[in-house]
Design a protein around this motif. Structure first.
Motif, PDB file in Angstrom:
ATOM      1  N   LYS A 152       0.824  -1.222   0.000  1.00  0.00           N
ATOM      2  CA  LYS A 152       0.000   0.000   0.000  1.00  0.00           C
ATOM      3  C   LYS A 152       0.853   1.266   0.000  1.00  0.00           C
ATOM      4  CE  LYS A 152      -3.804  -1.995   2.627  1.00  0.00           C
ATOM      5  NZ  LYS A 152      -4.050  -2.244   4.048  1.00  0.00           N
ATOM      6  N   ILE A 153       1.887   1.307   0.859  1.00  0.00           N
ATOM      7  CA  ILE A 153       2.597   2.576   1.074  1.00  0.00           C
ATOM      8  C   ILE A 153       3.999   2.598   0.475  1.00  0.00           C
ATOM      9  CG2 ILE A 153       1.343   3.015   3.237  1.00  0.00           C
ATOM     10  CD1 ILE A 153       4.342   2.422   4.443  1.00  0.00           C
ATOM     11  N   GLY A 154       4.475   1.436  -0.022  1.00  0.00           N
ATOM     12  CA  GLY A 154       5.877   1.334  -0.442  1.00  0.00           C
ATOM     13  C   GLY A 154       6.284   2.367  -1.478  1.00  0.00           C
ATOM     14  N   SER A 155       5.380   2.683  -2.416  1.00  0.00           N
ATOM     15  CA  SER A 155       5.757   3.603  -3.487  1.00  0.00           C
ATOM     16  C   SER A 155       5.936   5.026  -2.965  1.00  0.00           C
ATOM     17  CB  SER A 155       4.694   3.576  -4.590  1.00  0.00           C
ATOM     18  OG  SER A 155       3.461   4.036  -4.061  1.00  0.00           O
ATOM     19  N   GLU A 156       5.432   5.303  -1.732  1.00  0.00           N
ATOM     20  CA  GLU A 156       5.585   6.642  -1.157  1.00  0.00           C
ATOM     21  C   GLU A 156       6.932   6.809  -0.459  1.00  0.00           C
ATOM     22  OE1 GLU A 156       2.375   6.961   1.611  1.00  0.00           O
ATOM     23  OE2 GLU A 156       0.877   6.398   0.119  1.00  0.00           O
ATOM     24  N   LEU A 157       7.643   5.703  -0.220  1.00  0.00           N
ATOM     25  CA  LEU A 157       8.875   5.802   0.572  1.00  0.00           C
ATOM     26  C   LEU A 157      10.044   6.245  -0.298  1.00  0.00           C
ATOM     27  CD1 LEU A 157       8.541   2.600   2.791  1.00  0.00           C
ATOM     28  CD2 LEU A 157       7.886   4.957   3.332  1.00  0.00           C
ATOM     29  N   GLY A 158      10.885   7.134   0.269  1.00  0.00           N
ATOM     30  CA  GLY A 158      12.020   7.662  -0.477  1.00  0.00           C
ATOM     31  C   GLY A 158      13.269   7.710   0.384  1.00  0.00           C
ATOM     32  N   PRO A 159      14.303   8.393  -0.123  1.00  0.00           N
ATOM     33  CA  PRO A 159      15.611   8.386   0.545  1.00  0.00           C
ATOM     34  C   PRO A 159      15.592   8.909   1.985  1.00  0.00           C
ATOM     35  CG  PRO A 159      15.768   9.350  -1.645  1.00  0.00           C
ATOM     36  CD  PRO A 159      14.322   9.123  -1.392  1.00  0.00           C
ATOM     37  N   ARG A 160      14.607   9.730   2.354  1.00  0.00           N
ATOM     38  CA  ARG A 160      14.596  10.278   3.709  1.00  0.00           C
ATOM     39  C   ARG A 160      13.912   9.331   4.691  1.00  0.00           C
ATOM     40  NH1 ARG A 160      10.856  14.341   3.186  1.00  0.00           N
ATOM     41  NH2 ARG A 160      11.554  15.551   4.957  1.00  0.00           N
ATOM     42  N   ASP A 161      13.302   8.258   4.172  1.00  0.00           N
ATOM     43  CA  ASP A 161      12.455   7.398   5.001  1.00  0.00           C
ATOM     44  C   ASP A 161      13.207   6.166   5.497  1.00  0.00           C
ATOM     45  OD1 ASP A 161      10.254   9.121   4.526  1.00  0.00           O
ATOM     46  OD2 ASP A 161      10.045   8.220   2.536  1.00  0.00           O
ATOM     47  N   ALA A 162      12.701   5.612   6.607  1.00  0.00           N
ATOM     48  CA  ALA A 162      13.357   4.466   7.243  1.00  0.00           C
ATOM     49  C   ALA A 162      12.355   3.349   7.485  1.00  0.00           C
ATOM     50  CB  ALA A 162      13.991   4.893   8.570  1.00  0.00           C
ATOM     51  N   GLY A 186      15.566   5.048   2.320  1.00  0.00           N
ATOM     52  CA  GLY A 186      16.993   5.287   2.502  1.00  0.00           C
ATOM     53  C   GLY A 186      17.614   4.390   3.551  1.00  0.00           C
ATOM     54  N   TYR A 187      16.789   3.866   4.454  1.00  0.00           N
ATOM     55  CA  TYR A 187      17.306   3.039   5.534  1.00  0.00           C
ATOM     56  C   TYR A 187      16.418   1.814   5.696  1.00  0.00           C
ATOM     57  CZ  TYR A 187      18.752   1.522  10.186  1.00  0.00           C
ATOM     58  OH  TYR A 187      19.223   0.777  11.245  1.00  0.00           O
ATOM     59  N   VAL A 188      17.041   0.643   5.673  1.00  0.00           N
ATOM     60  CA  VAL A 188      16.316  -0.586   5.974  1.00  0.00           C
ATOM     61  C   VAL A 188      17.145  -1.337   7.005  1.00  0.00           C
ATOM     62  CG1 VAL A 188      15.418  -2.766   5.078  1.00  0.00           C
ATOM     63  CG2 VAL A 188      15.340  -0.714   3.642  1.00  0.00           C
ATOM     64  N   GLY A 189      16.588  -1.524   8.195  1.00  0.00           N
ATOM     65  CA  GLY A 189      17.323  -2.214   9.250  1.00  0.00           C
ATOM     66  C   GLY A 189      16.511  -3.373   9.793  1.00  0.00           C
ATOM     67  N   ALA A 190      17.196  -4.388  10.312  1.00  0.00           N
ATOM     68  CA  ALA A 190      16.497  -5.559  10.858  1.00  0.00           C
ATOM     69  C   ALA A 190      17.159  -5.998  12.147  1.00  0.00           C
ATOM     70  CB  ALA A 190      16.478  -6.698   9.849  1.00  0.00           C
ATOM     71  N   MET A 191      16.321  -6.216  13.163  1.00  0.00           N
ATOM     72  CA  MET A 191      16.825  -6.610  14.468  1.00  0.00           C
ATOM     73  C   MET A 191      17.059  -8.118  14.527  1.00  0.00           C
ATOM     74  SD  MET A 191      15.144  -5.726  18.134  1.00  0.00           S
ATOM     75  CE  MET A 191      15.925  -4.133  18.280  1.00  0.00           C
ATOM     76  N   ALA A 243      23.702   8.503  10.477  1.00  0.00           N
ATOM     77  CA  ALA A 243      25.031   8.277   9.884  1.00  0.00           C
ATOM     78  C   ALA A 243      24.919   7.798   8.438  1.00  0.00           C
ATOM     79  CB  ALA A 243      25.807   7.255  10.730  1.00  0.00           C
ATOM     80  N   LEU A 244      23.911   6.965   8.169  1.00  0.00           N
ATOM     81  CA  LEU A 244      23.748   6.458   6.802  1.00  0.00           C
ATOM     82  C   LEU A 244      23.353   7.605   5.867  1.00  0.00           C
ATOM     83  CD1 LEU A 244      24.033   3.553   5.744  1.00  0.00           C
ATOM     84  CD2 LEU A 244      21.540   3.467   5.615  1.00  0.00           C
ATOM     85  N   ARG A 245      22.504   8.497   6.380  1.00  0.00           N
ATOM     86  CA  ARG A 245      22.063   9.628   5.558  1.00  0.00           C
ATOM     87  C   ARG A 245      23.219  10.593   5.274  1.00  0.00           C
ATOM     88  NH1 ARG A 245      18.651  13.062   8.834  1.00  0.00           N
ATOM     89  NH2 ARG A 245      20.534  14.302   8.983  1.00  0.00           N
ATOM     90  N   THR A 246      24.046  10.854   6.300  1.00  0.00           N
ATOM     91  CA  THR A 246      25.115  11.830   6.136  1.00  0.00           C
ATOM     92  C   THR A 246      26.371  11.214   5.541  1.00  0.00           C
ATOM     93  OG1 THR A 246      25.871  11.439   8.396  1.00  0.00           O
ATOM     94  CG2 THR A 246      24.295  13.235   8.068  1.00  0.00           C
TER      95      THR A 246
END
Lengths: 262, 105
Positions: A152-162, A186-191, A243-246
């Protein structure tokens, strides 16, 4: 009576709609303004129709990249002249943080994400855990499967989003990651532990996710700062997002070895 | 701007005049990025900030002068190289340019 530029800007900001405000800060019309929004005609004038046209075009570009800057023009919008200084302020909607998994670390990450200015969504397929009462600080609490929500929302996500996957459960986190890696987030993390992640990588390969995409996953999630509590872990995750963004060299757990908790 | 909207609206509802000060340029090390906003009403009440606290006092004075009509709207700059560096300079060594104007738009 039509709304003033301030009132139009105020309403856009409150509705979290994108807007750019151009203000002449030096030149013949100091203080003159042009309000630029996507899909509607600009409001106001900087004192010359050609200048308005050029600045509106530049402001739309700045707004798309979320930039705020001062530009210089001739009095009729000529490039490479410095008769008019225009401060173009972009008001982009807040970046989004989507957290999959309504677990004990989630509430702390919601809080930290809000501090950083994210619009935070918590998504979990288990209705008993994904409740507004458990996450009062979240902007949205969604009771859905991760892959369905991302569809539903994936196409709205961009480089500023996590996207942060905290489920700890392959049956949820593999579909969540497959979906997240298909977005421009821009950020994909997994615990999860290093062993959990090795198992997860194998499952992502089985799901035919490419190696470059798998390398995007920050896992174990967060910077290697010896975080122990949910709150410390939330800070480690948010610091990693920054840190990933900068592009600064901060030690991610993904790139170190040894124990995760201090 | 967004974080000071509630203050602006309250002041406007109470019939106060409002000045807006925004960082429009930063050279070198600066505490706040362009867009950082402080608002001042005609009684000297303040919301928001344009620096780490180094130049706020001077910006309030400028805002009140703009509201009083004794100064024109425009850019005021603060920095280490400023003549007034010892009075209201930035301790971090950078320069910031702040555009101060009445909210009459």
């Amino acid at each position: 009576m039509s709304d003033s530029i301030y009132e139009l800007l105020r309403d856009a900001l409150r509705a979290e709609e994108p807007a750019a405000l151009a203000t002449v800060t030096a030149g013949p019309t100091v203080g003159a303004k042009l309000l630029v929004r996507p899909d509607v005609a600009p409001v106001g004038t900087l004192g010359d129709p050609d200048l308005d046209r050029v600045v509106a075009r530049d402001a739309r570009g700045e707004l798309e990249s979320g930039l705020t800057t001062t530009r210089h023009y001739g009095t009729r919008g000529e490039a490479r002249e410095h008769e008019v200084s225009v401060f173009i302020e972009s008001f982009a909607p807040p970046p989004r943080m989507v957290i999959f998994g309504a677990v004990d670390f989630t509430a702390a990450l919601v809080k930290a994400g809000k501090v950083l200015g994210f619009r935070v969504t918590v998504c979990d397929a288990r209705a008993v855990f994904a409740t507004r009462a458990r996450f009062p600080d979240a902007d949205d609490v969604v009771n859905d499967w991760p892959d369905r929500h991302l569809a539903k929302i994936g196409s709205e996500l961009g480089p500023r989003d996590a996207v942060c996957v905290l489920t700890h459960d392959a049956k949820f986190d593999v579909p969540a990651l497959v979906g997240a890696l298909d977005t421009d987030a821009g950020y994909v993390g997994a615990m999860g532990s290093r062993r959990t992640h090795a198992d997860r990588v194998a499952r992502l390969r089985e799901a035919e996710v490419g190696e470059d995409a798998i390398r995007r996953v920050m896992a174990p999630i967060g910077l290697d700062i010896g975080a122990r509590t949910p709150e410390e872990t939330a800070i480690a995750i948010c610091a990693e997002i920054i840190a990933l963004r900068t592009g600064r060299p901060a030690p991610s757990l993904r790139d170190t070895d040894g124990s995760i908790h201090g | 701007m967004k974080e000071v909207l509630d203050d602006i609206e309250r002041w406007r509802a109470d019939g106060h005049r409002v000045a807006v000060a925004r960082v429009v340029g930063v050279e070198g090390s600066g505490p706040r990025d362009p867009g950082a906003t402080m608002v001042v009403n005609d009684t000297g009440e303040v919301a928001g900030s344009v620096s780490g606290g180094c130049v706020e006092g001077a910006v309030v004075e400028e805002a009140l002068a703009v509201l009083a009509g004794t100064h024109d709207r425009g850019v005021v700059s603060f920095g280490y190289s400023d003549d007034e560096a010892f009075a209201v300079g930035l301790t971090c060594g950078g320069t910031i340019h702040v555009f101060v104007e009445p909210l009459d738009w």
